[in-house]
Design a protein around this motif. Structure first.
Motif, PDB file in Angstrom:
ATOM      1  N   ILE A 284      21.218 114.070 -25.900  1.00  0.00           N
ATOM      2  CA  ILE A 284      20.356 115.233 -26.131  1.00  0.00           C
ATOM      3  C   ILE A 284      20.944 116.491 -25.528  1.00  0.00           C
ATOM      4  O   ILE A 284      21.031 117.534 -26.181  1.00  0.00           O
ATOM      5  CB  ILE A 284      18.943 114.974 -25.564  1.00  0.00           C
ATOM      6  CG1 ILE A 284      18.231 113.911 -26.397  1.00  0.00           C
ATOM      7  CG2 ILE A 284      18.120 116.258 -25.553  1.00  0.00           C
ATOM      8  CD1 ILE A 284      16.901 113.485 -25.812  1.00  0.00           C
ATOM      9  N   LEU A 289      20.352 116.189 -32.050  1.00  0.00           N
ATOM     10  CA  LEU A 289      18.925 116.344 -32.349  1.00  0.00           C
ATOM     11  C   LEU A 289      18.253 114.987 -32.435  1.00  0.00           C
ATOM     12  O   LEU A 289      18.739 114.090 -33.122  1.00  0.00           O
ATOM     13  CB  LEU A 289      18.735 117.087 -33.670  1.00  0.00           C
ATOM     14  CG  LEU A 289      19.103 118.574 -33.711  1.00  0.00           C
ATOM     15  CD1 LEU A 289      18.814 119.134 -35.091  1.00  0.00           C
ATOM     16  CD2 LEU A 289      18.343 119.352 -32.664  1.00  0.00           C
ATOM     17  N   LEU A 290      17.115 114.831 -31.750  1.00  0.00           N
ATOM     18  CA  LEU A 290      16.391 113.570 -31.821  1.00  0.00           C
ATOM     19  C   LEU A 290      15.857 113.298 -33.220  1.00  0.00           C
ATOM     20  O   LEU A 290      15.629 112.150 -33.593  1.00  0.00           O
ATOM     21  CB  LEU A 290      15.231 113.580 -30.825  1.00  0.00           C
ATOM     22  CG  LEU A 290      15.533 113.033 -29.419  1.00  0.00           C
ATOM     23  CD1 LEU A 290      14.313 113.151 -28.531  1.00  0.00           C
ATOM     24  CD2 LEU A 290      16.004 111.593 -29.497  1.00  0.00           C
ATOM     25  N   SER A 291      15.660 114.346 -34.002  1.00  0.00           N
ATOM     26  CA  SER A 291      15.196 114.179 -35.375  1.00  0.00           C
ATOM     27  C   SER A 291      16.312 113.767 -36.312  1.00  0.00           C
ATOM     28  O   SER A 291      16.068 113.412 -37.461  1.00  0.00           O
ATOM     29  CB  SER A 291      14.560 115.481 -35.876  1.00  0.00           C
ATOM     30  OG  SER A 291      15.480 116.558 -35.763  1.00  0.00           O
ATOM     31  N   ILE A 332      17.343 118.120 -18.977  1.00  0.00           N
ATOM     32  CA  ILE A 332      16.941 117.631 -20.296  1.00  0.00           C
ATOM     33  C   ILE A 332      15.973 118.600 -20.960  1.00  0.00           C
ATOM     34  O   ILE A 332      16.107 118.943 -22.142  1.00  0.00           O
ATOM     35  CB  ILE A 332      16.305 116.234 -20.174  1.00  0.00           C
ATOM     36  CG1 ILE A 332      17.347 115.219 -19.691  1.00  0.00           C
ATOM     37  CG2 ILE A 332      15.727 115.789 -21.521  1.00  0.00           C
ATOM     38  CD1 ILE A 332      16.750 113.870 -19.368  1.00  0.00           C
ATOM     39  N   VAL A 333      14.978 119.068 -20.197  1.00  0.00           N
ATOM     40  CA  VAL A 333      14.005 120.017 -20.741  1.00  0.00           C
ATOM     41  C   VAL A 333      14.697 121.295 -21.190  1.00  0.00           C
ATOM     42  O   VAL A 333      14.422 121.830 -22.280  1.00  0.00           O
ATOM     43  CB  VAL A 333      12.915 120.324 -19.700  1.00  0.00           C
ATOM     44  CG1 VAL A 333      12.031 121.468 -20.170  1.00  0.00           C
ATOM     45  CG2 VAL A 333      12.073 119.086 -19.431  1.00  0.00           C
ATOM     46  N   VAL A 336      16.561 120.707 -24.472  1.00  0.00           N
ATOM     47  CA  VAL A 336      15.664 120.638 -25.638  1.00  0.00           C
ATOM     48  C   VAL A 336      15.152 122.022 -26.008  1.00  0.00           C
ATOM     49  O   VAL A 336      15.056 122.366 -27.198  1.00  0.00           O
ATOM     50  CB  VAL A 336      14.498 119.676 -25.344  1.00  0.00           C
ATOM     51  CG1 VAL A 336      13.476 119.730 -26.471  1.00  0.00           C
ATOM     52  CG2 VAL A 336      15.009 118.256 -25.171  1.00  0.00           C
ATOM     53  N   GLN A 339      17.861 123.787 -27.836  1.00  0.00           N
ATOM     54  CA  GLN A 339      17.947 123.270 -29.205  1.00  0.00           C
ATOM     55  C   GLN A 339      16.844 123.860 -30.073  1.00  0.00           C
ATOM     56  O   GLN A 339      17.085 124.247 -31.230  1.00  0.00           O
ATOM     57  CB  GLN A 339      17.829 121.748 -29.201  1.00  0.00           C
ATOM     58  CG  GLN A 339      19.062 121.012 -28.725  1.00  0.00           C
ATOM     59  CD  GLN A 339      18.932 119.510 -28.886  1.00  0.00           C
ATOM     60  OE1 GLN A 339      17.933 119.019 -29.402  1.00  0.00           O
ATOM     61  NE2 GLN A 339      19.918 118.783 -28.429  1.00  0.00           N
ATOM     62  N   HIS A 340      15.638 123.945 -29.541  1.00  0.00           N
ATOM     63  CA  HIS A 340      14.499 124.458 -30.301  1.00  0.00           C
ATOM     64  C   HIS A 340      14.717 125.928 -30.669  1.00  0.00           C
ATOM     65  O   HIS A 340      14.477 126.345 -31.805  1.00  0.00           O
ATOM     66  CB  HIS A 340      13.220 124.286 -29.491  1.00  0.00           C
ATOM     67  CG  HIS A 340      11.987 124.771 -30.214  1.00  0.00           C
ATOM     68  ND1 HIS A 340      11.515 124.165 -31.363  1.00  0.00           N
ATOM     69  CD2 HIS A 340      11.139 125.804 -29.937  1.00  0.00           C
ATOM     70  CE1 HIS A 340      10.424 124.809 -31.762  1.00  0.00           C
ATOM     71  NE2 HIS A 340      10.181 125.793 -30.927  1.00  0.00           N
TER      72      HIS A 340
END
Length: 349
Positions: A284, A289-291, A332-333, A336, A339-340
């Motif tokens: 990550i 991307l986790l998606s 990690i936060v 993410v 990425q968003h």
């Protein structure tokens, strides 16, 4: 819309001259310096790693910058790094694998039984690889042909593999007595000062980088993760490809299990504890991307090195492990959120 000129087949959306498979190319997220493409996310990860190295050089310079410590950091990163390569492929393909740590444990235990050790180094290596592939096959069949949600299928494998590893080992540590295996962990086996496990990690990383970025398999992985239905309409066998992705993840777990056997000289049912979380987290923060549909092996490897360096710095500075976990969670936060913001920025242009 004008028709294609007579005698010339319509061009494939991915730029394939054969026009037989419309595989979307991954989006570009970098910039260029002259004619050289620059990935800004990778540069930021290099920056984070450089900051961590600077902190180590300032706080504990003699210990952190010593050759022995650098070898230790790379060796510790190698085992989880190999697992992360396989997990990265699965996530880019739109799946998830929560069972990698348990598979590592099962493979390490099965490969260190008295019966398996009688076959020597080759037998132990083959056993670890076959166990990893077998577990990957079960995961792949459940996810691709079950069909089961990847989270549930791999969670079931996590529980089953842990239980089987405990049953085989009877909760005891199985000591390796094969000299050829133990010698791989000795300093005499180093190649130009590089531990053999680091060389294995480098080889797996290179193979993964080539497979993802330079082959049809890699383009199909991105396509399946980005839009499975579009990939199916383009002629890709989505189910078979998902099966192959979990087989690849299982193979990486088998390799990592053998590496762990060399590193510890034993097989235990507790091996690989929380590897699934570390591998997913490294992927990550590396930009995967986790998606699904986007990610790089380079970014994932940098994520592994960042986490391993943080662990090493906390150990050298005698800091508590709970603070270390908080720091990892914050990273990690932040990854993410980046990425968003990147995804929102890409959709607004």
């Amino acid at each position: 819309m004008s028709a294609a000129p007579a005698g010339k087949p319509p061009k494939d959306p991915a730029g394939n001259p054969d026009g037989d498979e419309a595989v979307p190319a991954p989006p570009s997220r970098g910039s260029r310096i002259g004619s050289v493409p620059i990935d800004l996310h990778h540069l930021s990860l290099f920056g984070v790693l450089a900051v961590l190295v600077a902190v180590g050089a300032v706080t504990v310079p003699e210990q952190f910058l010593s050759t022995g410590n650098l070898q230790l950091v790379l060796t510790q990163a190698s085992v989880i790094g190999v697992v992360t390569v396989g997990v990265t492929f699965v996530i880019i393909g739109g799946g998830i694998d929560l069972s990698v740590g348990a598979i590592v444990a099962l493979a390490s235990v099965w490969a260190t039984t008295v019966a398996t050790q009688e076959f020597g180094l080759g037998g132990m290596l083959l056993c670890a690889l076959l166990v990893g592939l077998g577990c990957g096959l079960v995961n792949g069949v459940l996810v691709a042909y079950g069909p089961m949600v990847p989270f549930i299928a791999t969670l079931a494998m996590l529980a089953s593999a842990r239980g089987l590893a405990l049953q085989i080992s009877d909760g005891k540590t199985q000591v390796v007595e094969v000299d050829a295996v133990l010698e791989l962990g000795l300093r005499d086996a180093y190649v130009l000062g590089v531990p053999p496990l680091v060389l294995i990690f480098a080889a797996v990383t290179l193979a993964g980088w080539l497979l993802l970025g330079r082959t049809t398999f890699g383009r199909r992985t991105v396509a399946v993760g980005g839009n499975a239905e579009a990939a199916r309409l383009a002629g890709i066998d989505v189910r078979r490809h998902r099966l192959l992705l979990y087989l690849l993840s299982g193979l990486c777990c088998g390799i990592a299990a053998f590496m762990l056997i060399v590193l510890t000289g034993s097989g235990q049912n507790t091996n690989g504890n929380l590897y699934e979380l570390d591998a997913i987290a490294a992927a990550i923060i590396g930009g995967t991307l986790l998606s699904g549909g986007r990610g790089t092996i380079t970014g994932s490897v940098l994520g592994v090195l960042i986490f391993t360096t943080i662990t090493n710095l906390f150990a050298l500075n005698n800091l508590q492990s709970d603070v270390q976990q908080i720091a990892k969670g914050a990273i990690i936060v932040a990854a993410v959120l980046v990425q968003h913001r990147t995804a929102r920025g890409g959709t607004s242009t």
